[in-house]
Design a protein around this motif. Structure first.
Motif, PDB file in Angstrom:
ATOM      1  N   LYS A   1     -30.884  61.027  -5.434  1.00  0.00           N
ATOM      2  CA  LYS A   1     -32.034  60.921  -6.339  1.00  0.00           C
ATOM      3  C   LYS A   1     -32.758  59.599  -6.116  1.00  0.00           C
ATOM      4  O   LYS A   1     -32.117  58.596  -5.780  1.00  0.00           O
ATOM      5  CB  LYS A   1     -31.540  60.927  -7.788  1.00  0.00           C
ATOM      6  N   LYS A   2     -34.056  59.617  -6.356  1.00  0.00           N
ATOM      7  CA  LYS A   2     -34.860  58.391  -6.341  1.00  0.00           C
ATOM      8  C   LYS A   2     -34.841  57.633  -5.017  1.00  0.00           C
ATOM      9  O   LYS A   2     -35.089  56.439  -4.974  1.00  0.00           O
ATOM     10  CB  LYS A   2     -34.417  57.440  -7.458  1.00  0.00           C
ATOM     11  N   HIS A   3     -34.470  58.298  -3.935  1.00  0.00           N
ATOM     12  CA  HIS A   3     -34.527  57.662  -2.619  1.00  0.00           C
ATOM     13  C   HIS A   3     -35.448  58.496  -1.737  1.00  0.00           C
ATOM     14  O   HIS A   3     -35.298  59.713  -1.698  1.00  0.00           O
ATOM     15  CB  HIS A   3     -33.146  57.616  -1.956  1.00  0.00           C
ATOM     16  N   LEU A   4     -36.368  57.844  -1.039  1.00  0.00           N
ATOM     17  CA  LEU A   4     -37.245  58.592  -0.136  1.00  0.00           C
ATOM     18  C   LEU A   4     -36.422  59.158   1.015  1.00  0.00           C
ATOM     19  O   LEU A   4     -35.425  58.580   1.422  1.00  0.00           O
ATOM     20  CB  LEU A   4     -38.342  57.683   0.434  1.00  0.00           C
ATOM     21  N   TYR A   5     -36.886  60.300   1.530  1.00  0.00           N
ATOM     22  CA  TYR A   5     -36.198  60.886   2.670  1.00  0.00           C
ATOM     23  C   TYR A   5     -36.414  60.011   3.902  1.00  0.00           C
ATOM     24  O   TYR A   5     -37.355  59.243   3.984  1.00  0.00           O
ATOM     25  CB  TYR A   5     -36.708  62.310   2.941  1.00  0.00           C
ATOM     26  N   ASN A  19     -37.576  60.345   6.857  1.00  0.00           N
ATOM     27  CA  ASN A  19     -38.856  60.316   7.563  1.00  0.00           C
ATOM     28  C   ASN A  19     -39.930  59.532   6.817  1.00  0.00           C
ATOM     29  O   ASN A  19     -40.949  59.164   7.387  1.00  0.00           O
ATOM     30  CB  ASN A  19     -39.336  61.749   7.856  1.00  0.00           C
ATOM     31  N   ARG A  20     -39.724  59.256   5.529  1.00  0.00           N
ATOM     32  CA  ARG A  20     -40.747  58.608   4.720  1.00  0.00           C
ATOM     33  C   ARG A  20     -40.332  57.199   4.294  1.00  0.00           C
ATOM     34  O   ARG A  20     -41.161  56.426   3.809  1.00  0.00           O
ATOM     35  CB  ARG A  20     -40.974  59.486   3.485  1.00  0.00           C
ATOM     36  N   GLU A  78     -31.643  63.929   9.063  1.00  0.00           N
ATOM     37  CA  GLU A  78     -32.871  64.411   8.423  1.00  0.00           C
ATOM     38  C   GLU A  78     -32.759  64.257   6.894  1.00  0.00           C
ATOM     39  O   GLU A  78     -33.719  63.918   6.213  1.00  0.00           O
ATOM     40  CB  GLU A  78     -33.050  65.874   8.805  1.00  0.00           C
ATOM     41  N   THR A 136     -33.904  69.269  -0.173  1.00  0.00           N
ATOM     42  CA  THR A 136     -33.707  68.757   1.185  1.00  0.00           C
ATOM     43  C   THR A 136     -35.057  68.464   1.820  1.00  0.00           C
ATOM     44  O   THR A 136     -36.081  68.962   1.371  1.00  0.00           O
ATOM     45  CB  THR A 136     -32.990  69.811   2.053  1.00  0.00           C
ATOM     46  N   SER A 137     -35.026  67.660   2.854  1.00  0.00           N
ATOM     47  CA  SER A 137     -36.268  67.261   3.507  1.00  0.00           C
ATOM     48  C   SER A 137     -36.986  68.460   4.123  1.00  0.00           C
ATOM     49  O   SER A 137     -38.188  68.602   4.017  1.00  0.00           O
ATOM     50  CB  SER A 137     -35.948  66.213   4.569  1.00  0.00           C
ATOM     51  N   LYS A 149     -41.686  68.386   7.150  1.00  0.00           N
ATOM     52  CA  LYS A 149     -40.639  67.771   6.332  1.00  0.00           C
ATOM     53  C   LYS A 149     -41.247  67.110   5.102  1.00  0.00           C
ATOM     54  O   LYS A 149     -42.286  66.459   5.198  1.00  0.00           O
ATOM     55  CB  LYS A 149     -39.882  66.717   7.137  1.00  0.00           C
ATOM     56  N   LEU A 150     -40.559  67.280   3.973  1.00  0.00           N
ATOM     57  CA  LEU A 150     -41.019  66.650   2.736  1.00  0.00           C
ATOM     58  C   LEU A 150     -40.578  65.195   2.710  1.00  0.00           C
ATOM     59  O   LEU A 150     -39.671  64.797   3.448  1.00  0.00           O
ATOM     60  CB  LEU A 150     -40.458  67.411   1.541  1.00  0.00           C
ATOM     61  N   GLY A 151     -41.221  64.392   1.835  1.00  0.00           N
ATOM     62  CA  GLY A 151     -40.947  62.957   1.833  1.00  0.00           C
ATOM     63  C   GLY A 151     -39.953  62.495   0.788  1.00  0.00           C
ATOM     64  O   GLY A 151     -39.306  61.464   0.954  1.00  0.00           O
ATOM     65  N   CYS A 152     -39.830  63.251  -0.307  1.00  0.00           N
ATOM     66  CA  CYS A 152     -38.889  62.850  -1.357  1.00  0.00           C
ATOM     67  C   CYS A 152     -38.714  64.009  -2.336  1.00  0.00           C
ATOM     68  O   CYS A 152     -39.411  65.022  -2.239  1.00  0.00           O
ATOM     69  CB  CYS A 152     -39.389  61.608  -2.091  1.00  0.00           C
ATOM     70  N   TYR A 159     -41.216  68.140  -4.411  1.00  0.00           N
ATOM     71  CA  TYR A 159     -40.939  69.506  -4.869  1.00  0.00           C
ATOM     72  C   TYR A 159     -41.657  69.801  -6.185  1.00  0.00           C
ATOM     73  O   TYR A 159     -42.067  70.932  -6.439  1.00  0.00           O
ATOM     74  CB  TYR A 159     -39.434  69.728  -5.035  1.00  0.00           C
ATOM     75  N   GLU A 168     -33.311  59.937 -12.594  1.00  0.00           N
ATOM     76  CA  GLU A 168     -33.599  60.719 -11.389  1.00  0.00           C
ATOM     77  C   GLU A 168     -34.616  60.039 -10.500  1.00  0.00           C
ATOM     78  O   GLU A 168     -35.555  59.480 -10.984  1.00  0.00           O
ATOM     79  CB  GLU A 168     -34.140  62.112 -11.780  1.00  0.00           C
TER      80      GLU A 168
END
Lengths: 350, 173
Positions: A36-40, A42-43, A119, A163-164, B88-91, B95, B173
């Motif tokens: 939670k609250k962490h960018l994926y 790639n971002r 990913e 998921t990303s 790909k989504l960023g965070c 969603y 969250e």
């Protein structure tokens, strides 16, 4: 534990104790999770990626499943070691690219591993020998539940685990079984299997080689759908279909022996002869010949060669393994010589 | 210039292909280009396939412009257009922000847009709280119908407390 320790012991999933190991080499299940609250990945910027890496490492260190595990930062290990870990199926090729802030945790027996900042923030993986989908699931389910108490996984009541890539959304689950389908290839039934598979929400691809080529008749079948069905339904569906494919392969093998024994026997012994005698051999030729021997061993046409020895040769004759065994970088042509030497040694020849 | 494939028609499509690190330039007529493009489609990767699904995705607004592709996620600053490009989504917030478009896309990929199955420990708690909440709300409605306002006031306070609790948890969250 160090990376080099892996070289001197057999991966547990290589043994032939798993169910249907004459046809199914291994079963792998992975779960994708994000914090939670962490960018994926790639971002996220460098600092955010490092923060995620440290948090996940700390969380996993608390887990009872990873007591004697190896905790690695990908950028701290050599290119050869990365290739070696990919060959052992402990991490993906993607994980060896853009290596800053990436981590890998490997449990002692090499059954469990975790990629951090691939990913997704977390990719749990469990691998076991043979055809064992439910057994593998129960292990990974336990790890996920336990680690989930230490790390806040991002979850939505609508979409499930986030998921990303949207292909993994929901359960984050991908289960796959590696199959050796020589008889179905020989009798040209494999295209039908491909067609059927794609209609059933599953995918199938060659395990070795690129694109649609399936070197040595090794295939990997996995689920494609991750959302809208429970883990149990997804796994049950996969299990039923693979059980049918295995039964079909077995049946076809028996038919082959009954009707074309001399021809099959000739092929297997020619392949065996080449492996025992070759002085120069490429990786792809090795895979093809070992495939024949694996079939011969299962059909009782080749005495004294066990399936786990063949599995082991398949693993250790890969390029990075050869170089690790020889403790140095070796150019491709010289590798083919070293490979031939190693194969002969493993098969008890001089 | 004549077409490289049929050698008859005038070439109007110019194509650069990279095969095994070798660059090949092809000059094709329209008909051969069509054949070639069908051939190439089988080489497309996952991102292209996703992009293909998404092209059909978002509904247009009345003025014919699709507003949803320019909406930006306030957390990771990704737009739906960015997502369409790289697949790909960023965070996690993406969603929420792209929920409508994503639902449609997820239905195309998985045949469903709602998760059933495992949930994390914290997720279980939230679902149970929501169930509690629904129960209390319907009790509250009953009490109001019966004009039992004193009892209703107690329940109203309970709902407020629960809401605060859930907000605090969601804040994490």
């Amino acid at each position: 534990m160090k990376i080099n320790d892996l070289l001197n012991k057999k991966s547990e999933w290589l043994n032939r104790e798993g169910p249907k190991s004459n046809i199914a080499i291994s079963t792998r299940v992975r779960l994708a999770r994000n914090l939670k609250k962490h960018l994926y990945f790639n971002r996220a910027d460098r600092d955010q990626r490092e923060e995620t890496l440290n948090e996940v490492m700390q969380g996993i260190k608390k887990s009872k499943f990873f007591k004697n595990a190896l905790f690695l930062k990908i950028k701290d290990i050599s290119e050869l070691d990365r290739a070696f870990l990919i060959e052992r199926h402990l991490m993906s090729k993607e994980h060896a690219m853009d290596i800053d802030s990436k981590g890998l945790v490997i449990e002692e027996k090499e059954i469990l591993s975790v990629m951090i900042n691939e990913e997704d923030h977390i990719r749990f993986q469990v691998m076991q020998s043979g055809f064992n989908i439910m057994g593998t699931w129960s292990v990974i389910d336990g790890i996920d539940t336990e680690v989930g108490q230490y790390l806040p996984f991002d979850y939505s009541n609508i979409f499930g685990y986030l998921t990303s890539c949207p292909t993994n959304t929901g359960t984050g689950l991908r289960a796959s079984v590696m199959l050796h389908l020589s008889a179905l290839v020989m009798t040209e039934q494999i295209d039908k299997v491909f067609q059927a598979i794609s209609k059933l929400g599953l995918t199938m691809r060659g395990f070795y080689g690129e694109g649609t080529e399936a070197l040595g008749n090794f295939f990997q079948i996995s689920n494609q759908v991750a959302l809208g069905h429970s883990e149990m339904d997804i796994l049950d569906n996969l299990e039923r279909i693979i059980a049918k494919i295995i039964a079909r392969e077995e049946e076809t093998r028996n038919n082959l022996v009954a009707k074309r024994k001399r021809e099959i026997n000739d092929r297997i012994h020619r392949s065996f002869g080449t492996l025992k005698s070759a002085r120069i051999i490429t990786s792809s030729e090795t895979i093809k010949l070992l495939s024949d021997i694996r079939l011969g061993s299962d059909l009782g046409l080749l005495e004294g060669i066990e399936t786990d020895l063949i599995n082991e040769i398949l693993l250790v004759t890969q390029p990075a393994h050869l170089q690790k065994i020889n403790s140095k970088k070796i150019a491709p042509f010289e590798r083919d010589i070293k490979r031939a030497d190693l194969v002969r040694k493993k098969l008890g020849e001089e | 210039m004549k077409c490289d494939m049929c050698g008859n028609n005038q070439a109007s499509v110019h194509l650069t292909e990279v095969i095994n690190d070798k660059v090949t330039k092809l000059h094709l007529c329209e008909e051969c280009a069509k054949i070639k493009s069908e051939e190439m489609q089988s080489h497309f990767g996952l991102t292209d396939l996703l992009a293909g699904l998404m092209d059909l995705g978002p509904a247009m607004s009345e003025d014919g412009v699709d507003p949803s592709v320019t909406v930006q996620c306030p957390v990771c600053l990704m737009t739906y257009y960015d997502f369409q490009k790289n697949g790909k989504l960023g965070c996690g917030k993406c969603y929420d922000i792209f929920q409508r478009n994503l639902s449609e896309l997820l239905r195309k990929i998985h045949g469903a847009d709602r998760h059933v199955g495992k949930m994390p420990f914290a997720g279980k708690k939230i679902v149970e709280e929501q169930k509690d909440m629904q129960k209390i709300r319907s009790e509250l409605n009953e009490l109001i119908k019966k004009e039992e306002f004193e009892k209703a006031a107690i329940l109203r306070d309970r709902i407020k407390d629960l809401e605060k609790e859930m907000e605090n948890e969601a804040g994490a969250e």
